[in-house]
Design a protein around this motif. Sequence first.
Motif, PDB file in Angstrom:
ATOM      1  N   PHE A   1       0.615  -1.232  -0.035  1.00 25.86           N
ATOM      2  CA  PHE A   1       0.143  -0.073   0.027  1.00 25.86           C
ATOM      3  C   PHE A   1       1.037   1.188  -0.005  1.00 25.86           C
ATOM      4  CE2 PHE A   1       0.915  -0.744   4.419  1.00 25.86           C
ATOM      5  CZ  PHE A   1       1.005   0.757   5.023  1.00 25.86           C
ATOM      6  N   THR A   2       0.322   2.283  -0.096  1.00 26.53           N
ATOM      7  CA  THR A   2       1.013   3.571  -0.191  1.00 26.53           C
ATOM      8  C   THR A   2       0.865   4.456   1.014  1.00 26.53           C
ATOM      9  OG1 THR A   2      -0.760   4.788  -1.395  1.00 26.53           O
ATOM     10  CG2 THR A   2       1.101   3.937  -2.805  1.00 26.53           C
TER      11      THR A   2
ATOM     12  N   LEU B   1       0.026  -4.455   6.899  1.00 32.02           N
ATOM     13  CA  LEU B   1      -1.404  -4.479   7.165  1.00 32.02           C
ATOM     14  C   LEU B   1      -1.332  -6.033   7.315  1.00 32.02           C
ATOM     15  CD1 LEU B   1      -3.275  -2.294   4.994  1.00 32.02           C
ATOM     16  CD2 LEU B   1      -3.149  -1.861   7.490  1.00 32.02           C
ATOM     17  N   ASP B   2      -2.076  -6.572   8.577  1.00 32.72           N
ATOM     18  CA  ASP B   2      -1.890  -7.927   8.875  1.00 32.72           C
ATOM     19  C   ASP B   2      -3.543  -8.201   8.114  1.00 32.72           C
ATOM     20  OD1 ASP B   2      -1.759 -10.348   9.721  1.00 32.72           O
ATOM     21  OD2 ASP B   2      -2.135  -9.826  11.943  1.00 32.72           O
TER      22      ASP B   2
ATOM     23  N   ILE C   1       0.725  -2.965  11.429  1.00 34.99           N
ATOM     24  CA  ILE C   1       2.135  -3.263  12.179  1.00 34.99           C
ATOM     25  C   ILE C   1       2.994  -2.220  11.704  1.00 34.99           C
ATOM     26  CG2 ILE C   1       3.885  -5.030  12.280  1.00 34.99           C
ATOM     27  CD1 ILE C   1       1.584  -7.135  11.299  1.00 34.99           C
ATOM     28  N   ALA C   2       3.802  -1.906  12.599  1.00 34.31           N
ATOM     29  CA  ALA C   2       5.031  -0.766  12.516  1.00 34.31           C
ATOM     30  C   ALA C   2       6.167  -1.525  13.260  1.00 34.31           C
ATOM     31  CB  ALA C   2       4.890   0.604  13.121  1.00 34.31           C
TER      32      ALA C   2
ATOM     33  N   PHE D   1      -1.185   3.217  12.692  1.00 37.10           N
ATOM     34  CA  PHE D   1       0.154   3.377  12.629  1.00 37.10           C
ATOM     35  C   PHE D   1       0.921   4.269  13.388  1.00 37.10           C
ATOM     36  CE2 PHE D   1      -1.199   1.590   8.311  1.00 37.10           C
ATOM     37  CZ  PHE D   1      -0.204   0.431   8.481  1.00 37.10           C
ATOM     38  N   GLU D   2       0.027   5.372  13.683  1.00 35.85           N
ATOM     39  CA  GLU D   2       0.629   6.450  14.471  1.00 35.85           C
ATOM     40  C   GLU D   2       1.240   5.789  16.020  1.00 35.85           C
ATOM     41  OE1 GLU D   2      -1.809   6.819  12.643  1.00 35.85           O
ATOM     42  OE2 GLU D   2      -1.362   8.746  11.504  1.00 35.85           O
ATOM     43  N   GLU D   3       0.091   5.137  16.602  1.00 39.81           N
ATOM     44  CA  GLU D   3       0.154   4.598  17.651  1.00 39.81           C
ATOM     45  C   GLU D   3       1.214   3.407  17.716  1.00 39.81           C
ATOM     46  OE1 GLU D   3      -2.638   1.886  21.053  1.00 39.81           O
ATOM     47  OE2 GLU D   3      -3.318   2.535  18.841  1.00 39.81           O
TER      48      GLU D   3
END
Length: 100
Positions: free
Chosen positions: A10-11, A43-44, A53-54, A74-76
């Motif tokens: 993804f972007t 992304l799961d 997931i980061a 994603f921020e969290e």
Amino acid sequence: MKVNVHAVNFTVDRKLVGYVQERLNKLEKYYDKVVYSDVFFKLDNNNAKENKIAEIKINVPGDEFIVKKQCKTFEEAVELCADSMERLLMKRKQKVRAVS
């Protein structure tokens, strides 16, 4: 510090990239010898709410640290990874000081 952001399948929007850059730049006050960092977003494929997931990989001279978190946003996930990375970098700095 050079930050490379990679998104799998993804972007990523600029706002998230800017947030990541700003957050990781704060890590330099804990250990200033960071060479570069790579951030991977995935992304799961399950139906759970916490499917983002980061993964942050930071390269320092002679070592490499990897932290991976899964959250609702994603921020969290980046925030939790950065907090963990702060602790790792502080330990590294104390270890280097003890040796010298």
